[in-house]
Design an enzyme around this catalytic site. Structure first.
Site, PDB file in Angstrom:
ATOM      1  N   GLY A  45       0.815  -1.216   0.000  1.00  0.00           N
ATOM      2  CA  GLY A  45       0.000   0.000   0.000  1.00  0.00           C
ATOM      3  C   GLY A  45       0.845   1.260   0.000  1.00  0.00           C
ATOM      4  N   HIS A  51       4.272   1.946  -8.015  1.00  0.00           N
ATOM      5  CA  HIS A  51       3.218   0.928  -8.021  1.00  0.00           C
ATOM      6  C   HIS A  51       2.316   1.082  -9.260  1.00  0.00           C
ATOM      7  CE1 HIS A  51       3.978   1.451  -3.548  1.00  0.00           C
ATOM      8  NE2 HIS A  51       4.187   0.169  -3.698  1.00  0.00           N
ATOM      9  N   GLN A  77       7.590  -9.672   7.838  1.00  0.00           N
ATOM     10  CA  GLN A  77       8.826  -9.208   7.189  1.00  0.00           C
ATOM     11  C   GLN A  77       9.412  -7.971   7.865  1.00  0.00           C
ATOM     12  OE1 GLN A  77       6.672  -8.780   3.348  1.00  0.00           O
ATOM     13  NE2 GLN A  77       7.892  -6.936   3.069  1.00  0.00           N
ATOM     14  N   SER A 201       9.700   5.465  -3.246  1.00  0.00           N
ATOM     15  CA  SER A 201       9.479   4.471  -2.195  1.00  0.00           C
ATOM     16  C   SER A 201       8.466   5.018  -1.213  1.00  0.00           C
ATOM     17  CB  SER A 201      10.800   4.192  -1.456  1.00  0.00           C
ATOM     18  OG  SER A 201      10.541   3.530  -0.228  1.00  0.00           O
ATOM     19  N   SER A 202       7.623   4.149  -0.683  1.00  0.00           N
ATOM     20  CA  SER A 202       6.665   4.589   0.341  1.00  0.00           C
ATOM     21  C   SER A 202       7.407   5.179   1.530  1.00  0.00           C
ATOM     22  CB  SER A 202       5.805   3.416   0.798  1.00  0.00           C
ATOM     23  OG  SER A 202       5.199   2.789  -0.320  1.00  0.00           O
TER      24      SER A 202
HETATM   25  P1  AMP Z   1       6.027  -2.200  -1.552  1.00  0.00           P
HETATM   26  O1  AMP Z   1       4.630  -1.675  -1.481  1.00  0.00           O
HETATM   27  O2  AMP Z   1       7.069  -1.207  -1.197  1.00  0.00           O
HETATM   28  O3  AMP Z   1       6.180  -3.532  -0.861  1.00  0.00           O
HETATM   29  O4  AMP Z   1       6.272  -2.494  -3.094  1.00  0.00           O
HETATM   30  C1  AMP Z   1       5.370  -3.270  -3.849  1.00  0.00           C
HETATM   31  C2  AMP Z   1       5.986  -3.530  -5.189  1.00  0.00           C
HETATM   32  O5  AMP Z   1       6.239  -2.290  -5.837  1.00  0.00           O
HETATM   33  C3  AMP Z   1       7.344  -4.259  -5.102  1.00  0.00           C
HETATM   34  O6  AMP Z   1       7.417  -5.223  -6.140  1.00  0.00           O
HETATM   35  C4  AMP Z   1       8.324  -3.142  -5.291  1.00  0.00           C
HETATM   36  O7  AMP Z   1       9.556  -3.557  -5.815  1.00  0.00           O
HETATM   37  C5  AMP Z   1       7.580  -2.249  -6.274  1.00  0.00           C
HETATM   38  N1  AMP Z   1       8.097  -0.897  -6.234  1.00  0.00           N
HETATM   39  C6  AMP Z   1       8.270  -0.103  -5.148  1.00  0.00           C
HETATM   40  N2  AMP Z   1       8.835   1.072  -5.498  1.00  0.00           N
HETATM   41  C7  AMP Z   1       9.030   1.016  -6.834  1.00  0.00           C
HETATM   42  C8  AMP Z   1       9.594   1.913  -7.803  1.00  0.00           C
HETATM   43  N3  AMP Z   1      10.080   3.103  -7.460  1.00  0.00           N
HETATM   44  N4  AMP Z   1       9.649   1.518  -9.088  1.00  0.00           N
HETATM   45  C9  AMP Z   1       9.168   0.297  -9.457  1.00  0.00           C
HETATM   46  N5  AMP Z   1       8.631  -0.579  -8.605  1.00  0.00           N
HETATM   47  C10 AMP Z   1       8.560  -0.236  -7.309  1.00  0.00           C
END
Ligand code: AMP
Length: 292
Positions: A45, A51, A77, A201-202
């Site tokens: 999220g 995303h 995690q 990044s979140s």
């Molecule tokens: P997360 O919500 O951070 O667990 O990320 C969910 C998915 O989104 C994971 O497969 C991440 O690698 C991908 N993701 C997160 N940030 C990016 C980004 N800047 N560019 C591409 N994919 C991303």
């Protein structure tokens, strides 16, 4: 079922949200039986442009695609003392992003749905799970693979889409799928970046403006390293280290060169340059391909 849902748990062109695994599983199974291609995009999220790119990528996959976004902040995690409690959870905004991107199904399980009392089985990531991110985050990859395995079983996708932003995660998921014979294809999507190169990044939301400025050094260091790849490993690492040293408030955890599967760096061929650093209390990671 929650807002937007229908009697059979799916409505073409409309977002349907499920939180119970037992309710979602038959919906995706029926769609698959009807010839639709189920594409899972697992997330925690706080959805951003990175995303969105994964969702767009999913929708471009040939076939009659049904994109399924899972939103679950997986406690397994997070190690003790990490940011599990303060991790952002803007569910309504996330659902709006999913609507805008044409997502059909969103899966938002509660912790009790995923780990009911007595749930103790875990996936073991193996040696790579203890390196790089795994060295700093004990048990992180076992927890990540466990939830990914569960999501794959619940949703039963033909394809699952992951970002290269979390390159070690992508590598370990590919390995798990191969080693444990999961019947699907894993697709990796290149990292989406801000104008200054910083990977979205979140967790960037934790940074104050000065920290955000300083954090830009991570991607600059990776670019500095790759730009001298013709001169060999030592020069790549030295160039990246030199750039990182220009921001004393950025505390580097590791800077490493590996091959594309995160084995030892190759003398020639495809490699990966990876960095992790702390800016204040926020841990950031980034990586880029590098060719030798
Ligand atoms: P997360 O919500 O951070 O667990 O990320 C969910 C998915 O989104 C994971 O497969 C991440 O690698 C991908 N993701 C997160 N940030 C990016 C980004 N800047 N560019 C591409 N994919 C991303």
């Amino acid at each position: 079922m929650t807002p937007g849902s229908t009697r059979n748990g799916y409505a073409p062109g409309r977002l349907t949200v499920h939180s119970e695994p037992a309710k979602l599983a038959p919906v995706t199974r029926a769609l698959r039986g009807a010839g639709r291609k189920i594409v899972l995009i697992p997330t925690m999220g706080a959805l951003h442009e990175g995303h969105r790119e994964l969702i767009r990528h999913a929708r471009r996959i040939p076939g009659s695609v049904v994109p399924v976004v899972s939103i679950f902040v997986n406690p397994l995690q997070f190690a003790a003392g990490e940011d599990l409690d303060r991790y952002p959870r803007p569910l309504e905004d996330d659902l709006q992003v999913c609507r805008e991107e044409g997502v059909d199904l969103v899966f938002t399980p509660q912790v009790e749905h995923m780990y009911p009392p007595g749930s103790e089985t875990r996936i073991a990531a193996g040696p790579l799970g203890d390196e790089l991110e795994g060295a700093a985050r004990k048990g992180h990859f076992d927890g990540m693979l466990t939830v990914v395995a569960k999501l794959l079983h619940i949703v039963g996708p033909d394809v699952a889409v992951f970002g290269e932003k979390d390159y070690q995660q992508l590598t370990l998921v590919r390995r798990m799928v191969r080693d444990l014979d999961f019947p699907l294809r894993i697709v990796g999507v290149p990292t989406v970046r801000e104008d200054d190169g910083m990977a979205l990044s979140s967790r960037n939301a934790y940074l104050d403006p000065e920290q955000r400025r300083a954090a830009g050094v991570l991607s600059r260091a990776l670019v500095a390293g790759t730009s001298v790849s013709a001169r060999g490993h030592d020069e790549v690492l030295a160039a990246a280290r030199g750039e990182l040293a220009s921001e004393p408030d950025v505390e580097v955890d590791y800077l490493e060169l590996r091959d594309a599967d995160l084995g030892p760096a190759p003398a020639s061929g495809a490699g990966r340059l990876l960095v992790a650093a702390r800016v204040g209390s926020t841990r950031l990671i980034d990586n880029v391909p590098v060719a030798f």
